[in-house]
Design an enzyme around this catalytic site. Structure first.
Site, PDB file in Angstrom:
ATOM      1  N   PRO A   1     -52.111  52.674 -31.490  1.00  0.00           N
ATOM      2  CA  PRO A   1     -51.224  52.004 -32.424  1.00  0.00           C
ATOM      3  C   PRO A   1     -51.898  50.924 -33.272  1.00  0.00           C
ATOM      4  CG  PRO A   1     -50.705  51.384 -30.157  1.00  0.00           C
ATOM      5  CD  PRO A   1     -51.658  52.530 -30.098  1.00  0.00           C
ATOM      6  N   ASN A   2     -51.481  50.899 -34.516  1.00  0.00           N
ATOM      7  CA  ASN A   2     -51.880  49.892 -35.515  1.00  0.00           C
ATOM      8  C   ASN A   2     -53.312  50.044 -36.013  1.00  0.00           C
ATOM      9  OD1 ASN A   2     -49.335  48.440 -35.541  1.00  0.00           O
ATOM     10  ND2 ASN A   2     -49.878  47.803 -33.461  1.00  0.00           N
TER      11      ASN A   2
ATOM     12  N   ARG B   1     -54.768  44.655 -41.058  1.00  0.00           N
ATOM     13  CA  ARG B   1     -54.418  43.828 -39.897  1.00  0.00           C
ATOM     14  C   ARG B   1     -55.565  42.888 -39.512  1.00  0.00           C
ATOM     15  NH1 ARG B   1     -55.006  47.177 -34.204  1.00  0.00           N
ATOM     16  NH2 ARG B   1     -53.911  45.320 -33.493  1.00  0.00           N
TER      17      ARG B   1
ATOM     18  N   TYR C   1     -60.769  42.602 -36.877  1.00  0.00           N
ATOM     19  CA  TYR C   1     -61.017  44.031 -37.094  1.00  0.00           C
ATOM     20  C   TYR C   1     -61.773  44.338 -38.387  1.00  0.00           C
ATOM     21  CZ  TYR C   1     -57.509  44.018 -33.429  1.00  0.00           C
ATOM     22  OH  TYR C   1     -56.825  43.751 -32.260  1.00  0.00           O
TER      23      TYR C   1
ATOM     24  N   ASN D   1     -59.809  54.526 -28.377  1.00  0.00           N
ATOM     25  CA  ASN D   1     -59.381  53.135 -28.505  1.00  0.00           C
ATOM     26  C   ASN D   1     -57.856  53.156 -28.409  1.00  0.00           C
ATOM     27  OD1 ASN D   1     -58.624  50.585 -29.217  1.00  0.00           O
ATOM     28  ND2 ASN D   1     -59.945  50.458 -31.030  1.00  0.00           N
TER      29      ASN D   1
ATOM     30  N   ALA E   1     -53.155  48.537 -28.203  1.00  0.00           N
ATOM     31  CA  ALA E   1     -52.384  47.736 -27.248  1.00  0.00           C
ATOM     32  C   ALA E   1     -52.007  48.521 -25.993  1.00  0.00           C
ATOM     33  CB  ALA E   1     -51.130  47.199 -27.928  1.00  0.00           C
TER      34      ALA E   1
ATOM     35  N   GLU F   1     -64.125  54.192 -23.419  1.00  0.00           N
ATOM     36  CA  GLU F   1     -63.129  53.267 -23.987  1.00  0.00           C
ATOM     37  C   GLU F   1     -63.817  52.390 -25.042  1.00  0.00           C
ATOM     38  OE1 GLU F   1     -62.099  50.379 -21.026  1.00  0.00           O
ATOM     39  OE2 GLU F   1     -60.588  49.373 -22.272  1.00  0.00           O
TER      40      GLU F   1
ATOM     41  N   HIS G   1     -63.266  49.234 -28.043  1.00  0.00           N
ATOM     42  CA  HIS G   1     -62.470  48.221 -28.742  1.00  0.00           C
ATOM     43  C   HIS G   1     -63.323  47.633 -29.855  1.00  0.00           C
ATOM     44  CE1 HIS G   1     -59.440  48.586 -25.733  1.00  0.00           C
ATOM     45  NE2 HIS G   1     -60.390  48.495 -24.813  1.00  0.00           N
TER      46      HIS G   1
ATOM     47  N   ARG H   1     -60.518  37.299 -25.796  1.00  0.00           N
ATOM     48  CA  ARG H   1     -59.202  37.103 -26.424  1.00  0.00           C
ATOM     49  C   ARG H   1     -58.135  36.770 -25.366  1.00  0.00           C
ATOM     50  NH1 ARG H   1     -58.131  41.744 -30.665  1.00  0.00           N
ATOM     51  NH2 ARG H   1     -56.400  40.325 -31.154  1.00  0.00           N
TER      52      ARG H   1
HETATM   53  C1  DQA Z   1     -58.133  46.713 -29.819  1.00  0.00           C
HETATM   54  C2  DQA Z   1     -57.853  45.493 -28.952  1.00  0.00           C
HETATM   55  C3  DQA Z   1     -56.434  45.538 -28.410  1.00  0.00           C
HETATM   56  O1  DQA Z   1     -56.191  44.405 -27.588  1.00  0.00           O
HETATM   57  C4  DQA Z   1     -55.444  45.531 -29.554  1.00  0.00           C
HETATM   58  O2  DQA Z   1     -54.124  45.625 -29.058  1.00  0.00           O
HETATM   59  C5  DQA Z   1     -55.721  46.588 -30.556  1.00  0.00           C
HETATM   60  C6  DQA Z   1     -57.109  46.868 -30.920  1.00  0.00           C
HETATM   61  C7  DQA Z   1     -59.530  46.638 -30.476  1.00  0.00           C
HETATM   62  O3  DQA Z   1     -59.946  47.655 -31.027  1.00  0.00           O
HETATM   63  O4  DQA Z   1     -60.182  45.586 -30.462  1.00  0.00           O
HETATM   64  O5  DQA Z   1     -54.814  47.171 -31.125  1.00  0.00           O
HETATM   65  O6  DQA Z   1     -58.121  47.861 -28.989  1.00  0.00           O
END
Ligand code: DQA
Length: 141
Positions: A6-7, A14, A19, A71, A74, A95, A97, A104
């Site tokens: 998501p997102n 964002r 990011y 990735n 959230a 995984e 990020h 964070r």
């Molecule tokens: C994320 C880190 C997560 O905590 C966050 O909710 C994201 C992006 C990252 O790529 O740094 O949506 O996975």
């Protein structure tokens, strides 16, 4: 199979302090190109919906993919369903990020999926996806 949660479709919009300014399309193009230079074919999928992410992890199994880069956004911090899917398919998974989640919020320190992954890459921006592909290629060699 490169799966984004998501997102991540809102990359470039964002929270650029975490990011960066580049878009999701930039991520797909640059990662696909780097992967292809490493001799690796990639498929990309992004969804804001947890069940869709589970479906694509399962698709990686049914379509015989060699590895998964994910990735989960959230859902990293909440989803037992995504953990169970990765455990179920037993495909080597890394995984990723984009941000350094270790520095964070407290709630970002939990990763459900981590125990099912062969590695975690964080805080390396878009390059982290290429690092993840390299890790998979080493694992599969
Ligand atoms: C994320 C880190 C997560 O905590 C966050 O909710 C994201 C992006 C990252 O790529 O740094 O949506 O996975």
């Amino acid at each position: 199979m490169v799966i984004n949660g998501p997102n991540l479709n809102l990359l470039g919009i964002r929270e650029p302090e975490y990011y960066g300014n580049r878009t999701y399309d930039d991520l797909v193009m640059s990662t696909r190109e780097a992967a292809s230079e490493l001799g690796c074919e990639t498929e990309f999928f992004q969804s804001n919906h947890e069940g869709d992410l589970v479906d694509y992890i399962q698709k990686a199994y049914f379509d015989h993919y060699d590895g998964i880069v994910i990735n989960p956004g959230a859902y990293t911090h909440t989803s037992v369903a995504i953990l169970d899917a990765v455990k179920a398919v037993k495909i080597p998974t890394v995984e990723v990020h984009i941000s350094d989640v270790s520095s964070r919020d407290d709630f970002r320190q939990i990763s459900y999926i981590r125990e099912a992954c062969i590695a975690t890459v964080m805080g390396k921006g878009f390059d982290g996806y290429v690092d993840a592909i390299r890790i998979l290629l080493e694992e599969l060699a």
